[in-house]
Motif scaffolding. Structure first.
Motif, PDB file in Angstrom:
ATOM      1  N   GLN A  86       0.810  -1.218   0.000  1.00 54.35           N
ATOM      2  CA  GLN A  86       0.000   0.000   0.000  1.00 54.35           C
ATOM      3  C   GLN A  86       0.843   1.268   0.000  1.00 54.35           C
ATOM      4  O   GLN A  86       0.545   2.228  -0.705  1.00 54.35           O
ATOM      5  N   GLU A 164      -4.181  -2.283  -1.695  1.00 53.00           N
ATOM      6  CA  GLU A 164      -4.524  -0.861  -1.815  1.00 53.00           C
ATOM      7  C   GLU A 164      -3.417  -0.085  -2.546  1.00 53.00           C
ATOM      8  O   GLU A 164      -2.844   0.865  -1.992  1.00 53.00           O
ATOM      9  N   SER A 167      -4.069   3.892  -2.758  1.00 56.20           N
ATOM     10  CA  SER A 167      -4.715   4.672  -1.702  1.00 56.20           C
ATOM     11  C   SER A 167      -3.804   5.744  -1.110  1.00 56.20           C
ATOM     12  O   SER A 167      -4.290   6.730  -0.555  1.00 56.20           O
ATOM     13  N   GLN A 174      -3.496   8.492  -9.120  1.00 56.48           N
ATOM     14  CA  GLN A 174      -4.151   7.189  -8.996  1.00 56.48           C
ATOM     15  C   GLN A 174      -4.545   6.617 -10.347  1.00 56.48           C
ATOM     16  O   GLN A 174      -4.329   5.437 -10.626  1.00 56.48           O
ATOM     17  N   SER A 196      -9.049  -3.466  -1.610  1.00 56.59           N
ATOM     18  CA  SER A 196      -9.360  -2.047  -1.675  1.00 56.59           C
ATOM     19  C   SER A 196     -10.652  -1.753  -0.919  1.00 56.59           C
ATOM     20  O   SER A 196     -11.522  -2.617  -0.799  1.00 56.59           O
ATOM     21  N   ASP A 198     -12.048   1.118  -1.940  1.00 59.02           N
ATOM     22  CA  ASP A 198     -12.556   2.055  -2.947  1.00 59.02           C
ATOM     23  C   ASP A 198     -13.225   1.264  -4.072  1.00 59.02           C
ATOM     24  O   ASP A 198     -12.555   0.628  -4.886  1.00 59.02           O
ATOM     25  N   VAL A 201     -12.101   1.956  -7.702  1.00 57.46           N
ATOM     26  CA  VAL A 201     -10.871   1.264  -8.091  1.00 57.46           C
ATOM     27  C   VAL A 201     -11.182  -0.178  -8.460  1.00 57.46           C
ATOM     28  O   VAL A 201     -10.694  -0.710  -9.467  1.00 57.46           O
TER      29      VAL A 201
END
Length: 256
Positions: A86, A164, A167, A174, A196, A198, A201
């Motif tokens: 990450q 991730e 992130s 991104q 994730s 998100d 994503v």
């Protein structure tokens, strides 16, 4: 490519035991991207750490490429499966140049032709030779994550574990990293597991996803179902609604 059956992870013992992953099972076909989503603390990163061999305290069954794997893995496994972490700031050695960072996996696995491989993988992730002898503090966040991706790719693995991966990056960066990962996955036919929180994503990269809640897998659905909001479970529906951002209509104000 990946089969997980009745995976269970617990930390602590007796009355202090905390179950982080509870009886989770799923399968991932070759050359697909599988997402693990859910709120913080739901167990998704713990599952990823079990898959890649970083967490050795688990029970159940894990099969990779048709072969059962245990908590301790050999070099051949790490030649086949690599991880992108990450935090691009913490995953690179601050006193090593990009050249050293990318060369080290090749030295560990006894792979020759190091110079050519480093040049090739730098080009693959969109970094030229000018980055080769820079240190991490001389790179932006997006450039550091590209180096981390290059380090994972340099052994030519069949599986990528992605924790991730965007992130910690600015929103403007991104999209670049996501596009890079998608292009590489398609070109090389990689099997990827993406953790994730998100959902945007996940919708960008994944073919299928599992929704986690308090250590359990509560629902599996395809990315088309995710994008259209066709979720069966109430938790998944709330997760999709929350990912849409703030909605004034959903806020209940107490007149008192």
């Amino acid at each position: 490519m990946i089969e997980v059956s009745q995976l269970r992870v617990a930390f602590g013992a007796d009355e202090n035991e905390t179950i982080a992953v509870d009886d989770v099972s799923f399968t991932i076909p070759e050359a697909t991207v599988y997402g693990l989503v859910g709120e913080s603390g739901c167990g998704k990163t713990t599952i990823l750490r079990c898959l890649c061999g970083l967490n050795r305290q688990w029970s159940g069954s894990i099969r990779i490429a048709g072969k059962p794997v245990g908590p301790v893995r050999d070099l051949a496994f790490y030649r086949m499966a690599q991880m992108v972490f990450q935090d691009p700031y913490g995953s690179l050695h601050p006193r090593h140049t990009v050249n050293t960072i990318l060369s080290e996996p090749l030295l560990v696995h006894g792979i020759a032709d190091i110079g050519a491989r480093v040049s090739r993988v730098l080009a693959q992730v969109g970094l030229g030779e000018s980055f080769r002898f820079r240190y991490p503090h001389q790179l932006s966040g997006g450039q550091r994550q590209r180096v981390a991706i290059a380090r994972a790719l340099i052994l030519e693995p069949r599986i990528l574990f992605l924790d991730e991966p965007t992130s910690a990056l600015d929103v403007s960066v991104q999209a670049e990293v996501l596009n890079l990962l998608r292009d590489i996955q398609v070109e090389q036919g990689l099997t990827c597991v993406l953790v994730s929180h998100d959902l945007a994503v996940v919708a960008n990269l994944c073919n299928r996803l599992a929704v986690m809640k308090q250590g359990r897998l509560v629902e599996e659905l395809g990315v088309a179902d995710l994008m259209s909001g066709r979720a069966h479970g109430g938790y998944t529906q709330r997760l999709i609604a929350a990912s849409a951002g703030y909605d004034r209509a959903l806020v209940s104000l107490d007149s008192d």
